[in-house]
Write an enzyme that holds these catalytic residues in place. Structure first.
Site, PDB file in Angstrom:
ATOM      1  N   ASP A   1       0.783  -1.445   0.033  1.00  0.00           N
ATOM      2  CA  ASP A   1      -0.279  -0.087   0.067  1.00  0.00           C
ATOM      3  C   ASP A   1       0.768   1.420  -0.109  1.00  0.00           C
ATOM      4  O   ASP A   1       1.735   1.686   0.799  1.00  0.00           O
ATOM      5  CB  ASP A   1      -0.839   0.295   1.511  1.00  0.00           C
ATOM      6  CG  ASP A   1      -1.943   1.470   1.306  1.00  0.00           C
ATOM      7  OD1 ASP A   1      -1.445   2.464   0.647  1.00  0.00           O
ATOM      8  OD2 ASP A   1      -3.244   0.494   1.513  1.00  0.00           O
TER       9      ASP A   1
ATOM     10  N   ASN B   1       3.116   3.120 -10.710  1.00  0.00           N
ATOM     11  CA  ASN B   1       1.930   3.307 -11.454  1.00  0.00           C
ATOM     12  C   ASN B   1       0.695   3.362 -10.196  1.00  0.00           C
ATOM     13  O   ASN B   1      -0.490   3.998 -10.989  1.00  0.00           O
ATOM     14  CB  ASN B   1       1.958   1.541 -12.498  1.00  0.00           C
ATOM     15  CG  ASN B   1       0.918   1.656 -12.931  1.00  0.00           C
ATOM     16  OD1 ASN B   1       0.182   2.127 -13.598  1.00  0.00           O
ATOM     17  ND2 ASN B   1      -0.627   1.072 -12.148  1.00  0.00           N
TER      18      ASN B   1
ATOM     19  N   TYR C   1      -6.894  15.308  -8.807  1.00  0.00           N
ATOM     20  CA  TYR C   1      -6.077  15.131  -9.982  1.00  0.00           C
ATOM     21  C   TYR C   1      -5.019  15.317 -10.949  1.00  0.00           C
ATOM     22  O   TYR C   1      -3.874  14.502 -10.590  1.00  0.00           O
ATOM     23  CB  TYR C   1      -7.852  13.724  -9.901  1.00  0.00           C
ATOM     24  CG  TYR C   1      -6.692  12.813 -11.545  1.00  0.00           C
ATOM     25  CD1 TYR C   1      -5.562  11.365 -11.198  1.00  0.00           C
ATOM     26  CD2 TYR C   1      -6.678  12.977 -12.895  1.00  0.00           C
ATOM     27  CE1 TYR C   1      -5.249  10.729 -11.677  1.00  0.00           C
ATOM     28  CE2 TYR C   1      -5.721  11.577 -13.509  1.00  0.00           C
ATOM     29  CZ  TYR C   1      -5.638  10.425 -12.914  1.00  0.00           C
ATOM     30  OH  TYR C   1      -5.058   9.590 -13.628  1.00  0.00           O
TER      31      TYR C   1
ATOM     32  N   LYS D   1      -0.868  14.868 -10.469  1.00  0.00           N
ATOM     33  CA  LYS D   1       0.105  14.867 -11.060  1.00  0.00           C
ATOM     34  C   LYS D   1       0.815  15.677 -11.936  1.00  0.00           C
ATOM     35  O   LYS D   1       1.914  15.124 -12.198  1.00  0.00           O
ATOM     36  CB  LYS D   1      -0.569  13.934 -13.196  1.00  0.00           C
ATOM     37  CG  LYS D   1      -1.752  12.917 -12.429  1.00  0.00           C
ATOM     38  CD  LYS D   1      -0.686  11.815 -12.559  1.00  0.00           C
ATOM     39  CE  LYS D   1      -1.431  10.556 -12.559  1.00  0.00           C
ATOM     40  NZ  LYS D   1      -1.394   9.372 -11.692  1.00  0.00           N
TER      41      LYS D   1
ATOM     42  N   THR E   1     -10.234   1.710 -18.207  1.00  0.00           N
ATOM     43  CA  THR E   1     -10.381   1.230 -17.008  1.00  0.00           C
ATOM     44  C   THR E   1     -10.982   1.046 -16.549  1.00  0.00           C
ATOM     45  O   THR E   1     -11.958   2.095 -16.205  1.00  0.00           O
ATOM     46  CB  THR E   1      -8.209   1.796 -16.444  1.00  0.00           C
ATOM     47  OG1 THR E   1      -8.292   2.772 -16.443  1.00  0.00           O
ATOM     48  CG2 THR E   1      -7.600   1.198 -17.257  1.00  0.00           C
TER      49      THR E   1
HETATM   50  N1  LIG Z   1      -6.429   5.286 -17.670  1.00  0.00           N
HETATM   51  C1  LIG Z   1      -6.200   5.986 -17.920  1.00  0.00           C
HETATM   52  O1  LIG Z   1      -6.766   6.435 -18.627  1.00  0.00           O
HETATM   53  C2  LIG Z   1      -4.684   7.190 -17.634  1.00  0.00           C
HETATM   54  C3  LIG Z   1      -4.739   7.815 -18.141  1.00  0.00           C
HETATM   55  C4  LIG Z   1      -3.268   8.954 -17.753  1.00  0.00           C
HETATM   56  C5  LIG Z   1      -3.063   8.223 -16.184  1.00  0.00           C
HETATM   57  N2  LIG Z   1      -3.524   6.921 -16.200  1.00  0.00           N
HETATM   58  C6  LIG Z   1      -2.638   6.784 -14.779  1.00  0.00           C
HETATM   59  O2  LIG Z   1      -2.070   5.341 -14.742  1.00  0.00           O
HETATM   60  C7  LIG Z   1      -2.196   4.252 -13.469  1.00  0.00           C
HETATM   61  C8  LIG Z   1      -2.698   3.210 -13.540  1.00  0.00           C
HETATM   62  O3  LIG Z   1      -4.376   3.944 -13.209  1.00  0.00           O
HETATM   63  P1  LIG Z   1      -4.829   2.313 -14.500  1.00  0.00           P
HETATM   64  O4  LIG Z   1      -5.792   3.436 -15.291  1.00  0.00           O
HETATM   65  O5  LIG Z   1      -4.757   1.156 -14.835  1.00  0.00           O
HETATM   66  O6  LIG Z   1      -6.690   2.540 -12.837  1.00  0.00           O
HETATM   67  P2  LIG Z   1      -6.960   1.376 -12.136  1.00  0.00           P
HETATM   68  O7  LIG Z   1      -7.100   0.382 -13.426  1.00  0.00           O
HETATM   69  O8  LIG Z   1      -7.998   2.643 -11.488  1.00  0.00           O
HETATM   70  O9  LIG Z   1      -5.219   0.686 -11.651  1.00  0.00           O
HETATM   71  C9  LIG Z   1      -4.913   1.670 -10.349  1.00  0.00           C
HETATM   72  C10 LIG Z   1      -4.034   0.289  -9.491  1.00  0.00           C
HETATM   73  O10 LIG Z   1      -3.385   1.041  -8.357  1.00  0.00           O
HETATM   74  C11 LIG Z   1      -3.978   0.663  -7.692  1.00  0.00           C
HETATM   75  N3  LIG Z   1      -3.630   1.300  -5.933  1.00  0.00           N
HETATM   76  C12 LIG Z   1      -4.263   2.671  -6.050  1.00  0.00           C
HETATM   77  N4  LIG Z   1      -4.366   2.840  -4.195  1.00  0.00           N
HETATM   78  C13 LIG Z   1      -3.346   2.279  -4.529  1.00  0.00           C
HETATM   79  C14 LIG Z   1      -2.659   2.107  -2.689  1.00  0.00           C
HETATM   80  N5  LIG Z   1      -2.900   2.866  -2.216  1.00  0.00           N
HETATM   81  N6  LIG Z   1      -1.609   1.211  -3.154  1.00  0.00           N
HETATM   82  C15 LIG Z   1      -1.178   0.381  -3.473  1.00  0.00           C
HETATM   83  N7  LIG Z   1      -1.908   0.537  -4.787  1.00  0.00           N
HETATM   84  C16 LIG Z   1      -2.817   1.576  -4.928  1.00  0.00           C
HETATM   85  C17 LIG Z   1      -5.302  -0.199  -7.388  1.00  0.00           C
HETATM   86  O11 LIG Z   1      -5.240  -0.953  -6.667  1.00  0.00           O
HETATM   87  P3  LIG Z   1      -7.003  -1.925  -5.874  1.00  0.00           P
HETATM   88  O12 LIG Z   1      -7.434  -2.331  -7.258  1.00  0.00           O
HETATM   89  O13 LIG Z   1      -6.349  -2.085  -4.859  1.00  0.00           O
HETATM   90  O14 LIG Z   1      -7.271  -0.749  -5.847  1.00  0.00           O
HETATM   91  C18 LIG Z   1      -5.334  -0.641  -8.821  1.00  0.00           C
HETATM   92  O15 LIG Z   1      -4.434  -1.733  -8.751  1.00  0.00           O
HETATM   93  C19 LIG Z   1      -2.964   5.561 -12.633  1.00  0.00           C
HETATM   94  O16 LIG Z   1      -1.359   7.224 -11.947  1.00  0.00           O
HETATM   95  C20 LIG Z   1      -3.412   6.403 -12.884  1.00  0.00           C
HETATM   96  O17 LIG Z   1      -3.400   7.997 -12.817  1.00  0.00           O
HETATM   97  C21 LIG Z   1      -4.184   5.830 -16.370  1.00  0.00           C
END
Ligand SMILES: NC(=O)c1ccc[n+]([C@@H]2O[C@H](COP(=O)([O-])OP(=O)(O)OC[C@H]3O[C@@H](n4cnc5c(N)ncnc54)[C@H](OP(=O)(O)O)[C@@H]3O)[C@@H](O)[C@H]2O)c1
Length: 243
Positions: free
Chosen positions: A61, A88, A166, A170, A201
């Protein structure tokens, strides 16, 4: 110590982080699946192993000092060093998120995870990264953290959702990445920020237009930079993202 490259991906149980683990595993690397929930972590490790990835679970975490310290100990005991860290894990804090009404608790949660969490994990892993021949750190940022793009009214990001916590988290992460690069400039550690694009996602209710696999590509590219690669930059598939 193992010849095999050792990576740790935070938030690797799903979404883009999971696909980063798939991609790094396909290179023959040993991949630590950092995840806070035991069931989700073990399910991801099992799925990765079934796909041929040398994956191992790392309870993590990013908001919890003791959890992060224990994660570093686990990686040290297993591998003795760390070659690549992909920060990530991230949260949005939920929408709507207008600056005039945002709950300070939301601001704290988002910064604690997306910024302080990255610092906490990076600093815990640095002693292990320093033992690597070619250490790489990738911070998963977002184009919404680009002040240039947010303030250019011709850019779709400028007309996208208002996000008081958010997007600035970033921007903050990008700024911290630059400071790490400054401090580490005389070392062999390369640290960069990545923008995955808008991927479908859980983070955005699967509204994204790219696949998580496509989003993972830039992180994999920055995780595999040659020794003369950039540091302190912000990149997406198409190249440099403006600050
Ligand atoms: N999706 C997009 O369009 C997008 C665009 C730009 C940037 N991003 C960035 O890409 C990264 C991944 O995002 P995603 O879209 O794949 O989102 P996601 O599917 O919601 O995955 C987020 C991941 O972060 C984990 N997490 C959250 N809080 C945590 C904590 N305190 N300790 C450990 N793990 C934690 C979640 O675990 P749990 O399953 O336990 O919640 C999950 O594994 C993020 O940094 C996000 O800001 C995403």
């Amino acid at each position: 110590m193992s010849e095999q490259t050792i990576a740790l991906v935070t938030g690797a149980n799903k979404g883009i982080g999971y696909e980063i683990a798939v991609g790094l595993g396909a290179l023959g690397w040993s991949v630590g699946v950092g995840a806070r929930d035991e069931e989700r972590r073990e399910a991801a490790v099992e799925k990765l192993r079934a796909a041929g990835v040398d994956a191992f679970g790392v309870p993590l975490d990013v908001t919890d000092d003791a959890s992060v310290t224990a994660a570093a100990r686990l990686v040290e005991e297993r591998a003795g060093r760390l070659d690549v860290l992909v920060n990530n894990a991230g949260v949005t804090g939920g929408m709507p998120q207008e600056p005039t009404s945002v709950d300070p608790a939301t601001m704290r949660t988002v910064v604690e995870t997306n910024v302080i969490g990255v610092i906490r994990v990076t600093n815990a892993m640095l002693p292990l990264l320093r033992r690597s021949a070619s250490p790489r750190i990738v911070n998963m940022s977002s184009g919404v953290g680009s002040l240039t793009r947010q303030s250019n009214t011709d850019d779709p990001l400028a007309t996208g959702p208002i996000s008081a916590a958010y997007s600035p988290s970033k921007t903050f992460l990008n700024a911290v990445t630059v400071q790490y690069a400054k401090e580490l400039r005389d070392t062999n550690i390369l640290i960069n920020a990545a923008c995955p694009g808008f991927c479908a996602t859980d983070l955005n209710g699967h509204r994204g237009v790219r696949t998580p696999e496509q989003g993972a590509a830039i992180a994999i590219r920055l995780a595999t930079l040659a020794d003369d690669g950039p540091t302190g930059g912000f990149f997406e598939d198409a190249g440099v993202v403006p600050w």
